[in-house]
Design an enzyme around this catalytic site. Structure first.
Site, PDB file in Angstrom:
ATOM      1  CD  GLU A  49      -2.739   1.306   2.471  1.00 30.53           C
ATOM      2  OE1 GLU A  49      -3.740   2.042   2.384  1.00 30.53           O
ATOM      3  OE2 GLU A  49      -2.753   0.218   3.117  1.00 30.53           O
ATOM      4  CG  ASN A  94      -7.838   2.959   5.442  1.00 36.49           C
ATOM      5  OD1 ASN A  94      -8.372   1.953   5.264  1.00 36.49           O
ATOM      6  ND2 ASN A  94      -7.168   3.202   6.601  1.00 36.49           N
ATOM      7  CG  ASN A 192      -9.450  -0.944   2.069  1.00 41.84           C
ATOM      8  OD1 ASN A 192      -9.081  -2.385   2.175  1.00 41.84           O
ATOM      9  ND2 ASN A 192      -9.659   0.079   2.715  1.00 41.84           N
ATOM     10  CD  GLU A 193     -10.187  -1.753   6.452  1.00 37.38           C
ATOM     11  OE1 GLU A 193      -9.860  -0.368   6.728  1.00 37.38           O
ATOM     12  OE2 GLU A 193      -9.329  -2.372   6.708  1.00 37.38           O
ATOM     13  CE1 TYR A 265      -3.656  -5.436   9.726  1.00 34.84           C
ATOM     14  CE2 TYR A 265      -5.733  -4.814   9.501  1.00 34.84           C
ATOM     15  CZ  TYR A 265      -4.549  -4.861   8.911  1.00 34.84           C
ATOM     16  OH  TYR A 265      -4.276  -4.502   7.553  1.00 34.84           O
ATOM     17  CD  GLU A 317      -6.153  -4.162   4.833  1.00 38.24           C
ATOM     18  OE1 GLU A 317      -5.919  -3.778   6.080  1.00 38.24           O
ATOM     19  OE2 GLU A 317      -6.609  -3.592   3.905  1.00 38.24           O
ATOM     20  CD  GLN A 369       0.433  -1.989   3.953  1.00 38.82           C
ATOM     21  OE1 GLN A 369       1.464  -1.478   3.299  1.00 38.82           O
ATOM     22  NE2 GLN A 369      -0.595  -1.424   4.231  1.00 38.82           N
TER      23      GLN A 369
END
Length: 529
Positions: A49, A94, A192-193, A265, A317, A369
């Protein structure tokens, strides 16, 4: 016989039984007929990213002594190749929710204020530069389109630029930019998200589904063979409703998508080792819940494109992330630079085991990442080292392939208290957590067994039992470990790494091995049938 003598005999019998029960080994049973599904190589994917020093100063650094003719760091490329990465997600994250791909192609690059992570984006690296790097690495790209501030038209145009050989405007534009052949990008994420209030262009589930459906339709009309990944829930905060989001997205997009993406996470902010070791079990809980939703919607759908495959789950992720997750550590040039220890590596081993144990439905996973930003590789201008979490990923990606086996495990367990999974997460409480966390694969007569010993202090002696024939010859043994659970790596020291241990002679159906405390062990050998 006197009462006293009877009592004495019973006492000795009870002691004998108790002694034998205490001495009984843990057991791992392998049966080649009990299978789960094929392990997809894409569960060993990664993520790049435009965030902190992941791209600039990570994979790309023209001023580094390690830079090649295109500005890419050869030391990072070499370390990444050893991870055997099949798929890399790009460019966010993001970041993508305010990204215009056109800023990053052609001779003139537009600098933009990067709003997600508060930095200047030069767009020096964009679509074609990333593809150069991916080709050097030998990996497949997985692109995410902007469904935050972006439009469905921009998403379709990007697919045309990347995948159409010649003719229409954006295909010809790519050729003018020096790339006559299409990039043929197969995997595309629809945003994304989008369930997160932190996301630029955040939408509710219905509005997201409408936008994703129309974008996906145009993208697939442009390039019919692409695979589409919907943004499942990333928001498991106590006040969120992730199940409702996932249920709505699956219902609305069931005829169009190939995967639903989930994110997690975890962390150890309370410094409770055994709670932390149990966090990978939540991946399995969430996987099974979403799998049930998929099964429910699939019985009521006729797929509107070429495949009759079910919808799969992509954990695109996942990682340990809690130290560099507040204040100044969250933004700017040095954002999210987490430094990992052995207990973090053990949790990564547990996450990989969870993916393998659910191989029938989990067909993609991307560690977030690759470098510097919560990454397994860490650089300075003139040096690089491999973080502790590098080693379990390397070990699994190079060895755990084939058919996932349904393994029987009998060992001691423990219970956790109620605890937060990490920052920005909900709570969990786990019961009967096995000290031995196990997955196994079988391919070409080779069985590979991955075992995380969660016990902090105790080696666990274990009988490994083949119910399908004898082990043949020997078992290779690889171990990820360190001097203690807080051991870290750095530029000048490697305290946690993979070591090849002495082979085990294996000419019977039972092999006994003592798994060391706080370790990841991989056993690899053949079974005679």
């Amino acid at each position: 016989m006197s009462h006293f003598l009877k009592s004495l005999i019973l006492f000795f019998i009870a002691g004998f039984i108790s002694s034998n029960l205490q001495a009984q080994n843990a057991r791992i049973k392998i049966d080649l007929d009990r299978t789960i599904g094929e392990v997809n190589k894409n569960i060993y994917g990664n993520f790049v990213e435009h965030l902190g020093r992941c791209v600039y100063g990570g994979i790309y650094d023209p001023d580094s002594p390690f830079a090649d003719e295109d500005g890419f760091r050869t030391d990072v490329l070499e370390a990444a190749r050893d991870l055997n990465i099949p798929l890399v997600r790009y460019p966010g994250g993001n970041f993508v929710s305010n990204y215009n791909w056109k800023d990053g192609v052609g001779p003139e690059r537009t600098k933009r204020l990067e709003l997600a992570w508060a930095r200047l984006e030069t767009n020096e690296v964009g679509t074609n530069e990333f593809m150069k790097w991916a080709n050097k690495l030998g990996t497949e790209p997985y692109f995410a389109v902007n469904l935050g501030t972006g439009t469905i038209r921009e998403a379709r145009q990007w697919v045309e630029y990347c995948n159409v050989k010649e003719g229409p405007y954006y295909a010809e534009l790519r050729k003018k930019h020096g790339f006559p052949e299409p990039h043929n990008i197969k995997y595309w994420s629809l945003g994304n998200e989008m369930d997160g209030h932190w996301q630029m262009g955040h939408l509710n589930a219905i509005d997201y589904s409408k936008k994703a459906r129309e974008a996906g339709k145009l993208m697939r009309l442009t390039s019919p063979d692409i695979k589409l990944i919907a943004a499942g829930s990333s928001n498991y905060r106590p006040d969120a409703n992730p199940d409702e989001w996932n249920r709505t997205v699956l219902e609305e997009l069931k005829d169009y998508i190939d995967y639903i993406a989930l994110h997690i996470y975890v962390g150890n902010p309370d410094n409770n080792y055994y709670n932390f070791m149990a966090t990978p079990l939540v991946i399995e809980e969430r996987t099974k819940i979403v799998e049930g939703m998929i099964n429910e919607v699939m019985q009521r759908t006729v797929r509107r494109h070429h495949t009759n495959d079910p919808i799969y789950i992509a954990w695109d992720e996942y990682n340990v992330w809690y130290r560099a997750r507040s204040g100044d550590t969250m933004t700017g040039e040095r954002a999210l630079e987490e430094h990992y220890n052995l207990e973090d590596a053990l949790v990564i081993g547990g996450m990989l085991n969870a993916f393998i144990r659910n191989a029938h439905i989990v067909k993609m996973a991307n560690m977030a990442q690759l470098v510097n930003v919560i990454g397994p590789i860490f650089t300075s201008k003139d040096d690089m080292y491999k973080q502790t979490i590098y080693y379990p990923l390397e070990l699994f990606a190079n060895n755990m392939h084939g058919t996932s086996l349904d393994v029987f495990v009998d060992c001691e367990t423990y219970d956790t208290e109620e605890f937060y999974l990490g920052l920005g997460e909900t709570t969990t409480q786990q019961s009967d957590v096995p000290y031995l966390d196990v997955s196994a694969t079988y391919q070409d007569n080779n069985v590979t067994i991955a075992v995380v010993n969660r016990h902090k202090d105790k080696a666990i002696t274990t009988d490994i039992i083949s119910q399908s024939g004898d082990f043949d010859g020997k078992l290779e043994v690889y171990e990820v470990n360190g001097p203690d659970i807080k051991a870290e790596n750095d530029f000048d020291q490697t305290n946690v790494k993979t070591e090849r241990k002495e082979d085990i002679k294996a000419n019977d159906s039972v092999v006994t091995y003592a798994f060391p405390p706080h370790s990841i062990t991989l056993l690899k050998g053949k079974i005679k049938q």
